[in-house]
Enzyme design. Sequence first.
Site, PDB file in Angstrom:
ATOM      1  N   HIS A  48      29.404 -33.995  41.158  1.00 13.15           N
ATOM      2  CA  HIS A  48      28.866 -32.632  41.272  1.00 13.15           C
ATOM      3  C   HIS A  48      29.271 -31.755  40.093  1.00 13.15           C
ATOM      4  CE1 HIS A  48      27.677 -28.739  42.747  1.00 13.15           C
ATOM      5  NE2 HIS A  48      28.936 -28.349  42.834  1.00 13.15           N
ATOM      6  N   HIS A  69      35.141 -25.745  38.344  1.00 14.10           N
ATOM      7  CA  HIS A  69      34.830 -24.611  39.214  1.00 14.10           C
ATOM      8  C   HIS A  69      35.231 -24.818  40.670  1.00 14.10           C
ATOM      9  CE1 HIS A  69      31.127 -26.933  40.159  1.00 14.10           C
ATOM     10  NE2 HIS A  69      31.092 -26.218  41.279  1.00 14.10           N
ATOM     11  N   ASP A  70      35.481 -26.073  41.085  1.00 17.58           N
ATOM     12  CA  ASP A  70      35.851 -26.331  42.482  1.00 17.58           C
ATOM     13  C   ASP A  70      37.309 -26.749  42.675  1.00 17.58           C
ATOM     14  OD1 ASP A  70      33.516 -25.672  43.804  1.00 17.58           O
ATOM     15  OD2 ASP A  70      32.655 -27.684  43.647  1.00 17.58           O
ATOM     16  N   GLU A 123      39.649 -24.443  44.746  1.00 17.92           N
ATOM     17  CA  GLU A 123      39.171 -24.371  46.128  1.00 17.92           C
ATOM     18  C   GLU A 123      39.419 -25.665  46.886  1.00 17.92           C
ATOM     19  OE1 GLU A 123      34.746 -23.914  47.987  1.00 17.92           O
ATOM     20  OE2 GLU A 123      35.253 -22.653  46.267  1.00 17.92           O
ATOM     21  N   ASP A 124      39.309 -26.811  46.195  1.00 17.68           N
ATOM     22  CA  ASP A 124      39.327 -28.109  46.886  1.00 17.68           C
ATOM     23  C   ASP A 124      40.599 -28.927  46.682  1.00 17.68           C
ATOM     24  OD1 ASP A 124      36.818 -27.515  47.778  1.00 17.68           O
ATOM     25  OD2 ASP A 124      35.763 -28.753  46.310  1.00 17.68           O
ATOM     26  N   ASP A 127      25.427 -24.427  39.743  1.00 19.93           N
ATOM     27  CA  ASP A 127      26.054 -25.031  40.919  1.00 19.93           C
ATOM     28  C   ASP A 127      25.086 -25.047  42.096  1.00 19.93           C
ATOM     29  OD1 ASP A 127      28.142 -25.871  42.756  1.00 19.93           O
ATOM     30  OD2 ASP A 127      28.304 -23.776  43.374  1.00 19.93           O
TER      31      ASP A 127
END
Length: 739
Positions: A72, A98-99, A102-103, A165
């Site tokens: 992704h 970018h994730d 958050e992840d 995204d």
Amino acid sequence: MNFQPAAHKLAWSPPAEANDPYLSDPEQYRSKMAQYIDEDDAENAVFYQALLFAHELHAGQKRKSGDPYISHPFAVAEILAHELKLKDPHLLAAALLHDVVEDVPSIQLEDIQERFGEVVAELVDGCTKLTRHYPNKAILKDLTHSKIFLTASRRLGVLIIKLADRLHNLRTLHHLPKPKRQRIAHETIEVYAPIAAKLNIFPVKRELYHLALSYLYPKKSKKILQFIRGFRSSPVVVEFENELEKALGKFSSAVTIRPRAKGLGSYYDPIKKTLDISNSENHMDFAVILDTQDTVACYSALGIVNSMFPPIPRTLRDFISNPKMNGYRSLHVRVHVAGQNYLIKIRTPEMDEFAAYGILTRWSSDKPMSEEHWQEISELLRSIGEYGGAGPQRKALIRLSEAEETFVYSPKGDIYYLPKGSVVLDFAYKIHSELGDHCKGAHINNEWAPPTRALSDGDVVEIVTSPEPYDVDPELEELCKTPKARTALNKHLQQKRLRYAQDIGHQILLQEINRHGLSSDILKNEDTRLILEFHNIKNLPELFVRVGQDLISPHVVLYYFIKPQARDKDQNFSPGRHLFTHERNVLTVPELDRGIHKFARCCNPFPGQQNVLAVLSERGITFHHRDCSDLLDRHDLEPQRLLEVHWDEASVWRRPLVFTLRVFQEKVQSVIRSLANLLNTSAQIEYIGRGTDKHNQPVVLITVKIQSFGEAREFFRCLPTDRITIDNYGQEEGPRTIH
């Protein structure tokens, strides 16, 4: 040399990730991306470092499709580099990362900043969803949107990454369960597609609308797409295209004509939330691209087109001399041929490139974005981010930013573009915030107009100010069409409500203190400071606000001041309960304010009526009948949280209020007879007319001007109070109906 424009669609269709192994293999992906971003350039090192770091952090994570999760962020960065032609290494690095915050629990934003610098960290932070626990997921989602737009007002790259995204998520949306597909598709057409349109990133906007609407309206979208394909190849369109080519065949420079069928987004009505063929004014556009940078040639080509196809009156728009706010330039003219409307756009290659990629063409261009253009975009994004109203209203701001524009002039001849339907206040705030705050009206074409007057193309507008700030209310906010005006008015409305809540909260606490025989000085002692600290309240004014908004009960505060012996007398006493539950506090209302006071539609009380109770909230006061079933059943409030309403009949309102009423199941004649006794009062009936309700039953419509609660009570007593609703009320300017 003949000019051949790039195809105005994204360079590749939605990928099947299982067939793209390079999206999960770092070496293959590195080799692929080297085609777009030079590995040997030292400035690009940050991207290739981020590539390895992202792959390491997402190791072992899977998407719903079963593919490695790293596919992704890899795909998002490739969309930016390959499809949107962006080569900024910090932007691409942030897309890869970018994730991760958050992840990946072990990674904090500080880690990103230390390793990749402040720019990448700020971009990643803007893309990171809020993860705080809220009982309402919609509120958390809205706060995330607010964060994205506020960060993007400083770092536009945040929004560009979020668009890429979202685009990749939509391309792989079929792997998710239907309810989640629906939620993502809804959010796309409400937030991301409109903002892509505002930034003029045409291929992203078109595909976002196409994919989202296909999921939301699968049957209707298939029918419309089938219609579009048939219309594109129909004889009438082919003949028109041939005639247009023939007309421009002898033009002085080479000309490329590019027909384009409207996308699904053109058939979607965001107000009615319908997808229908009739929602689009025309089905085909024709872009005429001249192989020259001479803008004068565009006007010559327009003359040829107009001589061959007479334009529809008042449809010529010159966006070359007067570019749109987002920088778009072109000549537009609509023509009607053989029963069909067509939009013809005439432009140079440079204009055509901007029409496709908008603000992205200025990202690493020799002609960077002007300071004025950037300020325009930054202000728009900041206004959307700072908006303090509910989530649906923020989405309305985003939708309005995509609206068709109207143009007006200042007295000096400066041109201003505003969303269609904008009012005087929109123009005032467009020029300066302080001008909007103090606007009392305007001279439009030398004629006086109130702040709520809608503007038309070509109006010359001179704002007239007052020393006093303009009074705001929710409907005024809805009348405005610009994010800046709506955000400013909402801010003033919230401030007014806070001041009112602070005053009411103070009154309620004093009533409770007096009822318990305590001294008002207890709020100034050291114990109060400790109580505030315990409840995480910074000072007394904030405490008053919370009480005035019913966010904290006054009994919670007074509990600590009541002697233990007094508590023991009532076994049910607790910080959330009153010692004397049959007593209510009193709300004294000297006059009405539409931004604060609301009359409940469930029981339809009226001003000045006896036996009315008030409910506090963050939005102000709602009045109910004492015996209102909705109040007792649905609100489920403890009795002491309801306030007795005392209308101050000795007070004459500073400004008369105009009420618009509906009297159901009555005739005009009978209402007039009932109102005959009002001849000796100062209430002014401005209008009486007839109508019908949704059940086709008779309704009498009344507009009346009233200036005190005593006068209001006398007026309403003449009417059948069980069949009256107050549609609206406001100052002498009159009622404003929102359509």
